[in-house]
Design an enzyme around this catalytic site. Sequence first.
Site, PDB file in Angstrom:
ATOM      1  N   ASP A 185       0.801  -1.223   0.000  1.00 26.30           N
ATOM      2  CA  ASP A 185       0.000   0.000   0.000  1.00 26.30           C
ATOM      3  C   ASP A 185       0.836   1.277   0.000  1.00 26.30           C
ATOM      4  O   ASP A 185       0.580   2.211  -0.748  1.00 26.30           O
ATOM      5  CB  ASP A 185      -0.871   0.033   1.261  1.00 26.30           C
ATOM      6  CG  ASP A 185      -2.200  -0.606   1.013  1.00 26.30           C
ATOM      7  OD1 ASP A 185      -2.343  -1.252  -0.046  1.00 26.30           O
ATOM      8  OD2 ASP A 185      -3.083  -0.453   1.876  1.00 26.30           O
ATOM      9  N   LYS A 190      -9.857   5.683  10.327  1.00 27.68           N
ATOM     10  CA  LYS A 190     -10.075   5.283   8.940  1.00 27.68           C
ATOM     11  C   LYS A 190     -10.044   3.756   8.922  1.00 27.68           C
ATOM     12  O   LYS A 190      -8.992   3.133   9.097  1.00 27.68           O
ATOM     13  CB  LYS A 190      -8.992   5.858   8.030  1.00 27.68           C
ATOM     14  CG  LYS A 190      -9.212   5.540   6.569  1.00 27.68           C
ATOM     15  CD  LYS A 190      -8.205   6.300   5.715  1.00 27.68           C
ATOM     16  CE  LYS A 190      -8.506   6.174   4.234  1.00 27.68           C
ATOM     17  NZ  LYS A 190      -8.538   4.814   3.741  1.00 27.68           N
ATOM     18  N   LYS A 234      -2.556   9.014   6.865  1.00 23.91           N
ATOM     19  CA  LYS A 234      -2.257   7.596   6.710  1.00 23.91           C
ATOM     20  C   LYS A 234      -1.288   7.122   7.796  1.00 23.91           C
ATOM     21  O   LYS A 234      -0.296   7.781   8.097  1.00 23.91           O
ATOM     22  CB  LYS A 234      -1.632   7.342   5.327  1.00 23.91           C
ATOM     23  CG  LYS A 234      -2.637   7.484   4.189  1.00 23.91           C
ATOM     24  CD  LYS A 234      -3.721   6.439   4.259  1.00 23.91           C
ATOM     25  CE  LYS A 234      -3.722   5.409   3.300  1.00 23.91           C
ATOM     26  NZ  LYS A 234      -3.779   4.816   2.215  1.00 23.91           N
ATOM     27  N   CYS A 269       5.738 -36.802  22.419  1.00 23.24           N
ATOM     28  CA  CYS A 269       6.968 -36.300  21.809  1.00 23.24           C
ATOM     29  C   CYS A 269       7.565 -35.178  22.656  1.00 23.24           C
ATOM     30  O   CYS A 269       8.751 -35.141  22.910  1.00 23.24           O
ATOM     31  CB  CYS A 269       6.673 -35.818  20.388  1.00 23.24           C
ATOM     32  SG  CYS A 269       8.004 -34.902  19.625  1.00 23.24           S
TER      33      CYS A 269
HETATM   34  S1  IVH Z   1     -15.319   9.616   4.703  1.00 17.78           S
HETATM   35  C1  IVH Z   1     -16.465  12.120   1.153  1.00 17.78           C
HETATM   36  N1  IVH Z   1     -14.644   8.331   6.881  1.00 17.78           N
HETATM   37  O1  IVH Z   1     -11.598   5.536   3.070  1.00 17.78           O
HETATM   38  C2  IVH Z   1     -15.722  11.381   2.163  1.00 17.78           C
HETATM   39  N2  IVH Z   1     -14.079   7.360   4.789  1.00 17.78           N
HETATM   40  O2  IVH Z   1      -9.586   6.440   1.146  1.00 17.78           O
HETATM   41  C3  IVH Z   1     -16.114   9.989   2.226  1.00 17.78           C
HETATM   42  N3  IVH Z   1     -12.964   5.190   4.973  1.00 17.78           N
HETATM   43  O3  IVH Z   1     -13.727   5.651   0.329  1.00 17.78           O
HETATM   44  C4  IVH Z   1     -15.281   9.145   3.029  1.00 17.78           C
HETATM   45  N4  IVH Z   1     -13.006   5.056   7.171  1.00 17.78           N
HETATM   46  O4  IVH Z   1     -14.072   3.778   2.067  1.00 17.78           O
HETATM   47  C5  IVH Z   1     -14.619   8.343   5.536  1.00 17.78           C
HETATM   48  N5  IVH Z   1     -14.149   7.280   8.889  1.00 17.78           N
HETATM   49  C6  IVH Z   1     -14.130   7.285   7.558  1.00 17.78           C
HETATM   50  C7  IVH Z   1     -13.570   6.234   6.822  1.00 17.78           C
HETATM   51  C8  IVH Z   1     -13.556   6.320   5.422  1.00 17.78           C
HETATM   52  C9  IVH Z   1     -12.656   4.450   6.045  1.00 17.78           C
HETATM   53  C10 IVH Z   1     -12.675   4.810   3.573  1.00 17.78           C
HETATM   54  C11 IVH Z   1     -13.806   5.023   2.621  1.00 17.78           C
HETATM   55  C12 IVH Z   1     -13.252   5.939   1.584  1.00 17.78           C
HETATM   56  C13 IVH Z   1     -11.783   5.661   1.694  1.00 17.78           C
HETATM   57  C14 IVH Z   1     -10.940   6.778   1.128  1.00 17.78           C
END
Ligand code: IVH
Length: 679
Positions: free
Chosen positions: A39, A121, A322, A438
């Site tokens: 990633d 996230k 990230k 064993c």
């Molecule tokens: S908000 C318009 N909140 O991350 C904003 N996304 O890399 C919409 N994701 O497509 C996304 N946890 O699948 C948001 N707490 C969170 C998240 C989250 C995971 C994912 C989601 C998004 C991707 C973007």
Amino acid sequence: MTITADAPLTGHDEYLAAIATARGASAAYYSGEQSPLDDASYDRLLRSIADYEQAHPQDTAPDSPTGKVAGGAAPAGDIAHTTRMLSLDNAFTPEELVEWGASLERRLGQPPVGWYAVEAKLDGAAVAARYRDGRLVQLITRGDSRYGEDVSHVIGTITGLPEQLADNATVEVRGEVLLTAEQFEAANVIRVEHGDKEFSNPRNGTSGTLRAKDRAYRLPMTFWAYGAVELDGESFPPTGASHTEVLKQVAAWGVQTTAQTPMGLRLCATLGEVQQQVDQIAAMRDALPFGIDGVVVKANDAGDQAAAGAGSRFPHWAIAFKLPAVERQTKLLGVEWNVGRTGVLAPRAVLEPVEVDGSVVTYATLHNPADILRRELRLGDTVIVYKAGDIIPRIEAPLVELRTGDEQAIAFPEACPNCGGEIDKSQERWRCAQGAACRLPAAILYAAGRDQLDIDGLGPEYVSALVSSGDVADVADLFTLDHAQLAAASGSTKRADRLSEQIEQAKRQPLHRVFCALGVLGTGRTMSRRIAAHFGTMDAIRAADAAALTQVDGIGPEKAPIIASQVAELGPVIDKLTAAGVNMSEPRESDEGAGAGPLAGKTVVVTGGMTGALEAFKRHDMEELIRRAGGEPSGSVSKKTSLVVAGEKAGSKKAKAESLGIEVLTPEVFAELVADYLG
Ligand code: IVH
């Protein structure tokens, strides 16, 4: 042309090759195959493509992945999204977070009035859940952001995504679906039972499960919502509703939201506070029962969001910070074969050390010989190592395209690596033909050792004699040996006298030593102490399920079920020990005069090299010292840590303690604190 993820792109050919590499990696990722890039390398590659395009806008290729959600590789599907499902821009450093904050404030002309909302996230797959009149009628993947795939076949298998809302709302809830560590392990057991390949990591497992429409089995997953939008013209959210208010409403409907994860949803007024919360969430990552790959920061106020607007791929009002990758590439150097307590041969991969999510990984599990053959692994292969939550690092498929031709076949043992005897290969998991016998001499010796039952004088020769005569078939048999048996094994009645005296004394050992003597996997001296202190009696330990075991510091969701099942397996031996009069409880604090001392009630972590008065203290000596002074030693820093002793070259543990606001002492200051206990 080989494009490495780290170097800047110097010419147009390199730029085109980088696009091809990125598109290949992205396509593999979304088809659930093994991506040739981890990633972090993918993110860096995309950045160098974007940098090149910024410097040479006229050369931007029409198929560049930079302008597309998911690099343009996610399967699009045929269900139109009502509003686009955008992605998030990334920040990799605190500086980039500050930069994003500054650009947001520029767009708004002031700091966000509704503050920043900070949440985890989640590392899974984005889905939109359509509820009509309160009923979950359709589930759709994000796809290419405009069109997604219908994955309604998984409705009813997802924790946190009820089939019926608490009222009859018509709304589209959006969020992340994933396999928790426990669901991932369970899914792999089910897959193997059905003759399917194990998922290599929870994220692949999630996308695989969403795609597979006609599997004979169903695999439970978990959902957390991070937003909601209107459906069929039923307006939602109400005008002016903030992000936190939207999630509150979604939770009131009965859908699980990111605010309900262990790190919750926190409002921060300044970017400094945001960064602190990011650090806190990062520090929790190891202990979480599911994977996260970052922290999402959003302007909370609806007005701020509208004013900031969105680009073609992501909104300007949110960013993903990230976290370090949990997936890295490294080389498979060797395979070791260990024999478990029950005689199972467990292969373990020896890797070129690689840092994964802040810790160096040198070993990974390989499960069984069939698993090695299925993956077609060879020594010298480049492999991807994956680690998340408490999951033991595992190897995904080899990167076949990186083979040089020098790779070697992995040698499988011809004889039991422990006793040299025959191997029973009739099952997928190979076993020593002797089974538990064993490992028996080693297990008995361990049980009699200084830190366990402390049966002084019971050395390897006598143990071996007792095992081969059949007098000892498990640790409990030690306590029912008669004088004649001991005399026969040791060769003298005098020695038998001494041994039976020692064995009699061993019956009075505290619970933690008795428990440690059982040799439960993953419970050495320290963990046995914690378990005994937490539960107090052997009965309470036996009654504890996996969830109860995770209450003990250092036992995560991965280890807990293993310990629980082993304790259950040892039931008959524990019954025999009890019947023989062996103590099965831990002395209460007052019995030992514990609860006193300068470290009373404190959990203490030691890291780095000791200096000054503590210079000669090894890890074990420090642990003993902490206990003498009334404290509880621990190997890892968490919110429960009270104090960290950081010596020379202290690294990540010290940094983590500082980020959590935990007191950090030098060895010299600590030595003064416990001066009375140094002797
Ligand atoms: S908000 C318009 N909140 O991350 C904003 N996304 O890399 C919409 N994701 O497509 C996304 N946890 O699948 C948001 N707490 C969170 C998240 C989250 C995971 C994912 C989601 C998004 C991707 C973007």
